[in-house]
Design a protein around this motif. Sequence first.
Motif, PDB file in Angstrom:
ATOM      1  N   LEU A  89      29.507  43.233  36.289  1.00 35.81           N
ATOM      2  CA  LEU A  89      28.311  42.661  35.679  1.00 35.81           C
ATOM      3  C   LEU A  89      28.277  42.962  34.184  1.00 35.81           C
ATOM      4  O   LEU A  89      28.938  43.918  33.721  1.00 35.81           O
ATOM      5  CB  LEU A  89      27.062  43.206  36.363  1.00 35.81           C
ATOM      6  N   PRO A  90      27.526  42.185  33.408  1.00 36.32           N
ATOM      7  CA  PRO A  90      27.568  42.334  31.944  1.00 36.32           C
ATOM      8  C   PRO A  90      27.224  43.725  31.428  1.00 36.32           C
ATOM      9  O   PRO A  90      27.760  44.150  30.410  1.00 36.32           O
ATOM     10  CB  PRO A  90      26.539  41.301  31.457  1.00 36.32           C
ATOM     11  N   ARG A  91      26.360  44.473  32.113  1.00 32.79           N
ATOM     12  CA  ARG A  91      25.893  45.745  31.580  1.00 32.79           C
ATOM     13  C   ARG A  91      26.386  46.927  32.393  1.00 32.79           C
ATOM     14  O   ARG A  91      25.743  47.975  32.431  1.00 32.79           O
ATOM     15  CB  ARG A  91      24.358  45.764  31.526  1.00 32.79           C
ATOM     16  N   GLU A  92      27.563  46.825  33.038  1.00 32.85           N
ATOM     17  CA  GLU A  92      28.090  47.961  33.786  1.00 32.85           C
ATOM     18  C   GLU A  92      29.559  48.172  33.458  1.00 32.85           C
ATOM     19  O   GLU A  92      30.268  47.246  33.062  1.00 32.85           O
ATOM     20  CB  GLU A  92      27.895  47.780  35.292  1.00 32.85           C
ATOM     21  N   SER A  93      30.013  49.422  33.640  1.00 29.63           N
ATOM     22  CA  SER A  93      31.412  49.756  33.430  1.00 29.63           C
ATOM     23  C   SER A  93      32.221  49.338  34.649  1.00 29.63           C
ATOM     24  O   SER A  93      31.667  49.030  35.719  1.00 29.63           O
ATOM     25  CB  SER A  93      31.567  51.258  33.205  1.00 29.63           C
ATOM     26  N   ALA A  94      33.549  49.361  34.497  1.00 29.52           N
ATOM     27  CA  ALA A  94      34.410  48.988  35.618  1.00 29.52           C
ATOM     28  C   ALA A  94      34.238  49.968  36.776  1.00 29.52           C
ATOM     29  O   ALA A  94      34.181  49.561  37.941  1.00 29.52           O
ATOM     30  CB  ALA A  94      35.863  48.936  35.166  1.00 29.52           C
ATOM     31  N   GLU A  95      34.144  51.260  36.495  1.00 32.75           N
ATOM     32  CA  GLU A  95      33.997  52.234  37.581  1.00 32.75           C
ATOM     33  C   GLU A  95      32.650  52.080  38.279  1.00 32.75           C
ATOM     34  O   GLU A  95      32.556  52.180  39.505  1.00 32.75           O
ATOM     35  CB  GLU A  95      34.151  53.664  37.066  1.00 32.75           C
ATOM     36  N   THR A  96      31.587  51.824  37.517  1.00 31.10           N
ATOM     37  CA  THR A  96      30.284  51.592  38.137  1.00 31.10           C
ATOM     38  C   THR A  96      30.339  50.368  39.049  1.00 31.10           C
ATOM     39  O   THR A  96      29.812  50.373  40.168  1.00 31.10           O
ATOM     40  CB  THR A  96      29.204  51.388  37.064  1.00 31.10           C
ATOM     41  N   ALA A  97      30.991  49.313  38.583  1.00 35.25           N
ATOM     42  CA  ALA A  97      31.133  48.103  39.407  1.00 35.25           C
ATOM     43  C   ALA A  97      31.946  48.393  40.657  1.00 35.25           C
ATOM     44  O   ALA A  97      31.649  47.871  41.737  1.00 35.25           O
ATOM     45  CB  ALA A  97      31.782  46.992  38.587  1.00 35.25           C
ATOM     46  N   ALA A  98      32.996  49.211  40.527  1.00 36.17           N
ATOM     47  CA  ALA A  98      33.841  49.528  41.673  1.00 36.17           C
ATOM     48  C   ALA A  98      33.035  50.234  42.764  1.00 36.17           C
ATOM     49  O   ALA A  98      33.129  49.894  43.948  1.00 36.17           O
ATOM     50  CB  ALA A  98      35.018  50.386  41.231  1.00 36.17           C
ATOM     51  N   ARG A  99      32.232  51.203  42.377  1.00 39.21           N
ATOM     52  CA  ARG A  99      31.425  51.920  43.373  1.00 39.21           C
ATOM     53  C   ARG A  99      30.358  51.002  43.980  1.00 39.21           C
ATOM     54  O   ARG A  99      30.093  51.061  45.190  1.00 39.21           O
ATOM     55  CB  ARG A  99      30.800  53.152  42.735  1.00 39.21           C
ATOM     56  N   ARG A 100      29.755  50.171  43.164  1.00 44.30           N
ATOM     57  CA  ARG A 100      28.739  49.247  43.677  1.00 44.30           C
ATOM     58  C   ARG A 100      29.347  48.273  44.680  1.00 44.30           C
ATOM     59  O   ARG A 100      28.801  48.064  45.776  1.00 44.30           O
ATOM     60  CB  ARG A 100      28.087  48.483  42.511  1.00 44.30           C
ATOM     61  N   GLU A 101      30.461  47.650  44.309  1.00 42.53           N
ATOM     62  CA  GLU A 101      31.089  46.680  45.193  1.00 42.53           C
ATOM     63  C   GLU A 101      31.578  47.337  46.478  1.00 42.53           C
ATOM     64  O   GLU A 101      31.485  46.746  47.563  1.00 42.53           O
ATOM     65  CB  GLU A 101      32.261  45.994  44.479  1.00 42.53           C
ATOM     66  N   LEU A 102      32.098  48.551  46.376  1.00 43.86           N
ATOM     67  CA  LEU A 102      32.579  49.245  47.566  1.00 43.86           C
ATOM     68  C   LEU A 102      31.435  49.483  48.545  1.00 43.86           C
ATOM     69  O   LEU A 102      31.575  49.265  49.750  1.00 43.86           O
ATOM     70  CB  LEU A 102      33.227  50.566  47.170  1.00 43.86           C
ATOM     71  N   ALA A 103      30.279  49.893  48.029  1.00 41.95           N
ATOM     72  CA  ALA A 103      29.121  50.116  48.895  1.00 41.95           C
ATOM     73  C   ALA A 103      28.612  48.806  49.483  1.00 41.95           C
ATOM     74  O   ALA A 103      28.295  48.722  50.678  1.00 41.95           O
ATOM     75  CB  ALA A 103      28.013  50.819  48.106  1.00 41.95           C
ATOM     76  N   GLU A 104      28.558  47.749  48.658  1.00 43.30           N
ATOM     77  CA  GLU A 104      28.021  46.472  49.119  1.00 43.30           C
ATOM     78  C   GLU A 104      28.906  45.821  50.185  1.00 43.30           C
ATOM     79  O   GLU A 104      28.412  45.272  51.168  1.00 43.30           O
ATOM     80  CB  GLU A 104      27.855  45.512  47.940  1.00 43.30           C
ATOM     81  N   GLU A 105      30.218  45.868  50.000  1.00 41.01           N
ATOM     82  CA  GLU A 105      31.113  45.120  50.883  1.00 41.01           C
ATOM     83  C   GLU A 105      31.513  45.878  52.136  1.00 41.01           C
ATOM     84  O   GLU A 105      32.027  45.271  53.079  1.00 41.01           O
ATOM     85  CB  GLU A 105      32.375  44.693  50.116  1.00 41.01           C
ATOM     86  N   THR A 106      31.346  47.194  52.150  1.00 43.61           N
ATOM     87  CA  THR A 106      31.794  47.983  53.300  1.00 43.61           C
ATOM     88  C   THR A 106      30.648  48.647  54.043  1.00 43.61           C
ATOM     89  O   THR A 106      30.853  49.140  55.157  1.00 43.61           O
ATOM     90  CB  THR A 106      32.776  49.077  52.861  1.00 43.61           C
ATOM     91  N   GLY A 152      30.861  45.094  57.316  1.00 40.57           N
ATOM     92  CA  GLY A 152      30.875  44.056  56.297  1.00 40.57           C
ATOM     93  C   GLY A 152      29.524  43.904  55.623  1.00 40.57           C
ATOM     94  O   GLY A 152      28.476  44.188  56.197  1.00 40.57           O
ATOM     95  N   GLY A 153      29.553  43.459  54.374  1.00 40.75           N
ATOM     96  CA  GLY A 153      28.329  43.218  53.615  1.00 40.75           C
ATOM     97  C   GLY A 153      28.662  42.387  52.399  1.00 40.75           C
ATOM     98  O   GLY A 153      29.833  42.162  52.080  1.00 40.75           O
ATOM     99  N   GLY A 154      27.638  41.937  51.669  1.00 37.71           N
ATOM    100  CA  GLY A 154      27.887  41.095  50.498  1.00 37.71           C
ATOM    101  C   GLY A 154      28.572  39.816  50.926  1.00 37.71           C
ATOM    102  O   GLY A 154      28.125  39.122  51.841  1.00 37.71           O
ATOM    103  N   ASP A 155      29.708  39.493  50.282  1.00 35.56           N
ATOM    104  CA  ASP A 155      30.440  38.287  50.669  1.00 35.56           C
ATOM    105  C   ASP A 155      31.598  38.607  51.606  1.00 35.56           C
ATOM    106  O   ASP A 155      32.514  37.799  51.761  1.00 35.56           O
ATOM    107  CB  ASP A 155      30.936  37.533  49.427  1.00 35.56           C
ATOM    108  N   ALA A 156      31.572  39.789  52.237  1.00 34.91           N
ATOM    109  CA  ALA A 156      32.600  40.176  53.195  1.00 34.91           C
ATOM    110  C   ALA A 156      32.071  39.973  54.615  1.00 34.91           C
ATOM    111  O   ALA A 156      30.988  40.446  54.959  1.00 34.91           O
ATOM    112  CB  ALA A 156      33.010  41.627  52.995  1.00 34.91           C
ATOM    113  N   ALA A 157      32.844  39.259  55.445  1.00 34.60           N
ATOM    114  CA  ALA A 157      32.426  39.017  56.824  1.00 34.60           C
ATOM    115  C   ALA A 157      32.504  40.289  57.651  1.00 34.60           C
ATOM    116  O   ALA A 157      31.678  40.526  58.533  1.00 34.60           O
ATOM    117  CB  ALA A 157      33.306  37.927  57.442  1.00 34.60           C
ATOM    118  N   GLN A 158      33.513  41.133  57.388  1.00 32.74           N
ATOM    119  CA  GLN A 158      33.650  42.406  58.078  1.00 32.74           C
ATOM    120  C   GLN A 158      34.535  43.319  57.244  1.00 32.74           C
ATOM    121  O   GLN A 158      35.217  42.878  56.321  1.00 32.74           O
ATOM    122  CB  GLN A 158      34.247  42.226  59.476  1.00 32.74           C
ATOM    123  N   ALA A 159      34.508  44.603  57.563  1.00 37.84           N
ATOM    124  CA  ALA A 159      35.336  45.591  56.884  1.00 37.84           C
ATOM    125  C   ALA A 159      35.936  46.515  57.935  1.00 37.84           C
ATOM    126  O   ALA A 159      35.262  46.874  58.907  1.00 37.84           O
ATOM    127  CB  ALA A 159      34.511  46.386  55.872  1.00 37.84           C
TER     128      ALA A 159
END
Length: 276
Positions: A89-106, A152-159
């Motif tokens: 996202l425009p106002r986050e670092s790559a590591e912040t995005a990585a942790r956010r996406e990991l939580a959202e998708e799994t 699964g979460g976000g745009d992931a059907a399952q994890a």
Amino acid sequence: MTGPRDPGEDAPRAPGPAAGRRNPEERAPGAPPGGPAPGEYDPRAFEPFAVTVDLAVLTLREGRLHVLLVERGREPYAGSWALPGGFVLPRESAETAARRELAEETGLSGATVAGLHLEQLRTYTEPDRDPRMRVVSVAFTALVPDPPEPRGGGDAAQARWIPYGTHGPLAFDHDRILADAHDRIGAKLEYTCLATAFCPPVFTLGELRQVYETVWGVELDRPNFRRKVLATPGFVRAVEGPPRLTGGRGKPAALYRAGGATTLHPPLLRPEGHSS
């Protein structure tokens, strides 16, 4: 007598109206009408692209190396397995995005994700790696010693945790990212204490050896491995208390914790002719 020199007098001037006056029609090459004058930065002159993060999260389960994968629920590659990740996202670092996406998708808890040791692997910049648009990805690798079951979460059907090498082709260039992560971990086992990150807080030397054998894909000599580990300052430290029955033949095994060292001197090299 002449007055003070104008600091712009020595700069080259483009043809135009009277000297000292800027032609409002002048613009940087490739810039749309109304853009800045020559020498001024115009972000519109560059094609935009997106930045994503991808995560190669590995663990040991039942004596095998496993990788955390998600099934894509959207195109492109809908229905295919992929590494967890997504757009920064425009106002986050790559590591912040990585942790956010990991939580959202799994579906892993915020506490679990926050406690992971993420290591930046490399940046992937091939122009056609994503069919939607030009996408540059910052990849991370993470090690989880005793992971919970994902969902699964976000745009992931399952994890799922899937045994390494049994998942078939992955979406995008994720096979390359995962292979690079595996190579990185295999190399780091040789000269760092990374192997203890795969172990529970208290472990046997047999469990530690299993980490090396699983990641490297080679069987190690037990007495030689034990000698090297115990001779390396700060690699492990003994735990007081009764030894653990391991289920095999022989006497119960002594217990250890990770020591205070972070690097191995000398390195614990894999047998010649083997690579991860």
